[in-house]
Motif scaffolding. Structure first.
Motif, PDB file in Angstrom:
ATOM      1  N   HIS A 103       4.274 -22.294 -89.126  1.00 35.08           N
ATOM      2  CA  HIS A 103       4.049 -23.524 -88.350  1.00 35.08           C
ATOM      3  C   HIS A 103       4.483 -24.809 -89.040  1.00 35.08           C
ATOM      4  N   ASN A 104       4.746 -24.726 -90.355  1.00 35.18           N
ATOM      5  CA  ASN A 104       5.060 -25.963 -91.066  1.00 35.18           C
ATOM      6  C   ASN A 104       6.316 -26.635 -90.501  1.00 35.18           C
ATOM      7  N   LYS A 105       6.263 -27.969 -90.430  1.00 39.69           N
ATOM      8  CA  LYS A 105       7.435 -28.719 -89.953  1.00 39.69           C
ATOM      9  C   LYS A 105       7.988 -29.612 -91.060  1.00 39.69           C
ATOM     10  N   SER A 106       7.256 -29.734 -92.168  1.00 36.41           N
ATOM     11  CA  SER A 106       7.691 -30.688 -93.194  1.00 36.41           C
ATOM     12  C   SER A 106       8.898 -30.169 -93.958  1.00 36.41           C
ATOM     13  N   PRO A 107       9.917 -31.008 -94.118  1.00 37.60           N
ATOM     14  CA  PRO A 107      11.082 -30.599 -94.905  1.00 37.60           C
ATOM     15  C   PRO A 107      10.899 -30.929 -96.394  1.00 37.60           C
ATOM     16  N   ASN A 108       9.750 -31.518 -96.754  1.00 35.11           N
ATOM     17  CA  ASN A 108       9.535 -31.969 -98.129  1.00 35.11           C
ATOM     18  C   ASN A 108       9.251 -30.778 -99.049  1.00 35.11           C
ATOM     19  N   TYR A 109      10.220 -30.470 -99.909  1.00 35.29           N
ATOM     20  CA  TYR A 109      10.134 -29.279-100.758  1.00 35.29           C
ATOM     21  C   TYR A 109       8.857 -29.274-101.596  1.00 35.29           C
ATOM     22  N   ASN A 110       8.598 -30.405-102.267  1.00 30.46           N
ATOM     23  CA  ASN A 110       7.457 -30.442-103.180  1.00 30.46           C
ATOM     24  C   ASN A 110       6.130 -30.292-102.441  1.00 30.46           C
ATOM     25  N   PHE A 111       6.058 -30.885-101.254  1.00 31.70           N
ATOM     26  CA  PHE A 111       4.846 -30.753-100.432  1.00 31.70           C
ATOM     27  C   PHE A 111       4.636 -29.282-100.057  1.00 31.70           C
ATOM     28  N   VAL A 112       5.696 -28.674 -99.558  1.00 25.67           N
ATOM     29  CA  VAL A 112       5.595 -27.272 -99.115  1.00 25.67           C
ATOM     30  C   VAL A 112       5.245 -26.370-100.300  1.00 25.67           C
ATOM     31  N   TYR A 113       5.868 -26.655-101.436  1.00 26.09           N
ATOM     32  CA  TYR A 113       5.605 -25.887-102.664  1.00 26.09           C
ATOM     33  C   TYR A 113       4.107 -25.856-102.945  1.00 26.09           C
ATOM     34  N   ASP A 114       3.477 -27.013-102.939  1.00 28.45           N
ATOM     35  CA  ASP A 114       2.048 -27.065-103.276  1.00 28.45           C
ATOM     36  C   ASP A 114       1.186 -26.347-102.249  1.00 28.45           C
ATOM     37  N   GLN A 115       1.576 -26.461-100.954  1.00 25.75           N
ATOM     38  CA  GLN A 115       0.757 -25.800 -99.929  1.00 25.75           C
ATOM     39  C   GLN A 115       0.838 -24.281-100.106  1.00 25.75           C
ATOM     40  N   ILE A 116       1.981 -23.799-100.608  1.00 28.58           N
ATOM     41  CA  ILE A 116       2.159 -22.346-100.752  1.00 28.58           C
ATOM     42  C   ILE A 116       1.598 -21.814-102.081  1.00 28.58           C
ATOM     43  N   VAL A 117       2.010 -22.425-103.215  1.00 27.55           N
ATOM     44  CA  VAL A 117       1.627 -21.812-104.506  1.00 27.55           C
ATOM     45  C   VAL A 117       0.123 -21.866-104.751  1.00 27.55           C
ATOM     46  N   SER A 118      -0.559 -22.799-104.093  1.00 25.92           N
ATOM     47  CA  SER A 118      -2.005 -22.936-104.306  1.00 25.92           C
ATOM     48  C   SER A 118      -2.781 -21.681-103.903  1.00 25.92           C
ATOM     49  N   TYR A 119      -2.186 -20.829-103.057  1.00 21.99           N
ATOM     50  CA  TYR A 119      -2.909 -19.614-102.660  1.00 21.99           C
ATOM     51  C   TYR A 119      -3.191 -18.698-103.846  1.00 21.99           C
ATOM     52  N   GLY A 120      -2.367 -18.782-104.891  1.00 20.49           N
ATOM     53  CA  GLY A 120      -2.598 -17.952-106.075  1.00 20.49           C
ATOM     54  C   GLY A 120      -4.003 -18.152-106.631  1.00 20.49           C
ATOM     55  N   GLU A 121      -4.389 -19.408-106.807  1.00 13.26           N
ATOM     56  CA  GLU A 121      -5.702 -19.723-107.381  1.00 13.26           C
ATOM     57  C   GLU A 121      -6.815 -19.492-106.364  1.00 13.26           C
ATOM     58  N   LEU A 122      -6.516 -19.774-105.069  1.00 15.40           N
ATOM     59  CA  LEU A 122      -7.567 -19.563-104.055  1.00 15.40           C
ATOM     60  C   LEU A 122      -7.915 -18.075-103.999  1.00 15.40           C
ATOM     61  N   ILE A 123      -6.893 -17.227-104.101  1.00 17.78           N
ATOM     62  CA  ILE A 123      -7.133 -15.780-104.033  1.00 17.78           C
ATOM     63  C   ILE A 123      -7.830 -15.279-105.305  1.00 17.78           C
ATOM     64  N   SER A 124      -7.346 -15.709-106.477  1.00 18.59           N
ATOM     65  CA  SER A 124      -7.937 -15.171-107.723  1.00 18.59           C
ATOM     66  C   SER A 124      -9.416 -15.521-107.827  1.00 18.59           C
ATOM     67  N   THR A 125      -9.772 -16.753-107.462  1.00 18.50           N
ATOM     68  CA  THR A 125     -11.188 -17.147-107.597  1.00 18.50           C
ATOM     69  C   THR A 125     -12.048 -16.432-106.556  1.00 18.50           C
ATOM     70  N   THR A 126     -11.458 -16.150-105.384  1.00 17.49           N
ATOM     71  CA  THR A 126     -12.205 -15.419-104.354  1.00 17.49           C
ATOM     72  C   THR A 126     -12.502 -14.007-104.851  1.00 17.49           C
ATOM     73  N   ILE A 127     -11.486 -13.382-105.460  1.00 17.98           N
ATOM     74  CA  ILE A 127     -11.681 -12.013-105.952  1.00 17.98           C
ATOM     75  C   ILE A 127     -12.706 -11.993-107.093  1.00 17.98           C
ATOM     76  N   LEU A 128     -12.553 -12.899-108.047  1.00 16.26           N
ATOM     77  CA  LEU A 128     -13.473 -12.897-109.190  1.00 16.26           C
ATOM     78  C   LEU A 128     -14.906 -13.164-108.737  1.00 16.26           C
ATOM     79  N   SER A 129     -15.058 -14.109-107.835  1.00 13.24           N
ATOM     80  CA  SER A 129     -16.399 -14.454-107.381  1.00 13.24           C
ATOM     81  C   SER A 129     -17.066 -13.258-106.682  1.00 13.24           C
TER      82      SER A 129
END
Ligand code: ADP
Ligand code: ASP
Ligand code: MG
Length: 419
Positions: A103-129
């Motif tokens: 659904h993303n419409k933003s062409p801003n690479y850095n913005f999109v990068y952050d929205q995507i790579v952040s899932y790494g930490e969201l997933i790891s902390t969910t699993i550990l918790s």
């Protein structure tokens, strides 16, 4: 409160997660905040997803599947019962990621990068918790984006200390085991931001500062801070105690065991930093604290690979002076090139830089309008703190030395590695 940071290496598989649990049993977990990175090399894998997304590559689906498969295996290894709610929680996060991708419409690479790579930490902390709770230890999962507020410089966000301080003092619970994500923050519109690669150490320091923590411990796959990266130097030895000043210098020159931004907030409040082994958590490791006398008695080696050595000289034989230099630095700052060494003569100016964001080509074209630009790619920058002749010899052996600079405490050598 104590703040513990677990990096990617410590949570790279099910055994790693179990080890975090065992380690906490040994060192205690009441009144603790855990800052956790993405598992193993997940951030790199998510960078591949970002690249595939922008290239409109057919591999986009499979790159997401890779990340899913990796985490799913860890889940299966950790939890016997596939009905455990962790499976739903992690699937939910992947669903959100895929929703963003479609659904993303933003062409801003850095913005999109952050929205995507952040899932790494969201997933790891969910699993550990969930795993801690599975083992009978109650945790408080915190979404760090509600606490660390930043500007909107995606991929390299600047912390808004006032807002962050307010959020943390007001809302972090004491006397419990808190778990949160390293590396992430959010901007004023609530979009996810990141603090720069390897930024989880910095997250730990931000929380410690705002909580007036008793200490920060970063748990590593090495015994502590050593006088060289044991991956590249045989016979590296552990530094038992060093000062903030020494640690800042080592980190600044590229000792990747501590992120360079970590030390300043800790030093300001004199919060001790411990760097310890997650394999032998009861060993003392390295303690970083105040003290002019805590200077290593050994030469310390730091190597930064994949640097660029750039030389600028004036086209018309005029001097390179303050005015030019300030313009050059303005551009380097604008293009986010990190300068790790500077040398100048009357009509030439050399710098060793790191092109983290792939901006050099563009910058080079701008500089070429005013200067003669020459450069060598793929050089290594060796820094030796508290150097002696033997140490210098060891670095130079078998390499072509392109530049060498010596100050009282520090020798820097730029080399082209023999192939
Ligand atoms: P994390 O899992 O926390 O992200 P990193 O892999 O980034 O951990 O950092 C740990 C690595 O840092 C070690 O495996 C080691 O190779 C490297 N390193 C670089 N310089 C040093 C040093 N001076 N002392 C110890 N380790 C170092
Ligand atoms: N996961 C992020 C990275 O790999 C942050 C960190 O590990 O510190 O860069
Ligand atoms: Mg790391």
């Amino acid at each position: 409160m104590r703040v513990f940071k677990f990096g990617g290496a410590s949570v790279k598989d099910a055994a790693g997660i179990k080890n975090v649990h065992d380690l906490l049993q040994k060192v205690g977990y009441e009144d603790v905040l855990l800052v956790v990175s993405a598992m193993g090399k997940t951030t790199n894998a998510l960078e591949t997803v970002v690249a595939a997304y922008f290239d409109k590559s057919a591999t986009l689906q499979s790159s997401v599947q890779e990340v899913k498969k990796y985490h799913n295996q860890i889940l299966l290894d950790l939890f016997e019962d596939e009905n455990n709610e962790v499976f739903t929680a992690v699937n939910g996060l992947f669903f959100d990621l895929e929703y963003f991708l479609s659904h993303n419409k933003s062409p801003n690479y850095n913005f999109v990068y952050d929205q995507i790579v952040s899932y790494g930490e969201l997933i790891s902390t969910t699993i550990l918790s969930h795993f801690m709770s599975f083992m009978g230890i109650k945790t408080t999962w915190i979404d760090v984006r509600n606490f660390i507020k930043t500007d909107s410089t995606y991929r390299d966000a600047e912390v808004d200390w006032d807002l962050t301080q307010k959020n943390i003092s007001k809302n972090v619970k004491r006397k419990v085991l808190n778990i949160t994500q390293g590396f992430l923050g959010s901007d004023e519109n609530g979009f996810t931001t990141t603090l720069g690669r390897e930024g989880s150490d910095y997250t730990a320091a931000i929380f410690a500062y705002c909580l007036n923590a008793e200490s920060v411990t970063i748990w590593k796959d090495v015994p502590g801070v050593m006088n060289a990266d044991p991956r590249y130097f045989e016979n590296a030895s552990l530094l038992n105690q060093i000062s903030y000043r020494e640690a800042i210098e080592l980190a600044f020159y590229g000792a990747s065991v501590i992120h360079p931004k970590t030390l300043q907030p800790l030093q300001k409040k004199e919060i001790p930093l411990f760097v310890k082994s997650f394999i032998n958590p009861l060993l003392p490791g390295t303690s970083v604290s105040k003290g002019e006398d805590l200077v290593p008695q050994l030469p310390c080696f730091i190597v930064k690979k994949n640097q660029l050595l750039v030389s600028l000289s004036s086209i018309d034989f005029s001097f390179i002076m303050e005015e030019n230099i300030s313009e050059i630095f303005g551009l380097l700052h604008q293009y986010k090139m990190k300068v790790s060494l500077i040398q100048n003569s009357a009509i030439s100016f050399s710098i060793c830089v790191e092109d983290k964001f792939g901006n050099f080509n563009e910058l080079k074209n701008i500089l070429a309008k005013k200067f003669k630009v020459s450069y060598t790619e793929n050089v290594s920058l060796y820094t030796i703190r508290h150097f002696d002749e033997k140490a210098a010899q060891m670095v130079e052996d078998g390499k072509e030395v392109l530049l060498k600079q010596v100050s009282r405490e520090t020798m820097q050598i730029v080399t082209k590695e023999a192939i």
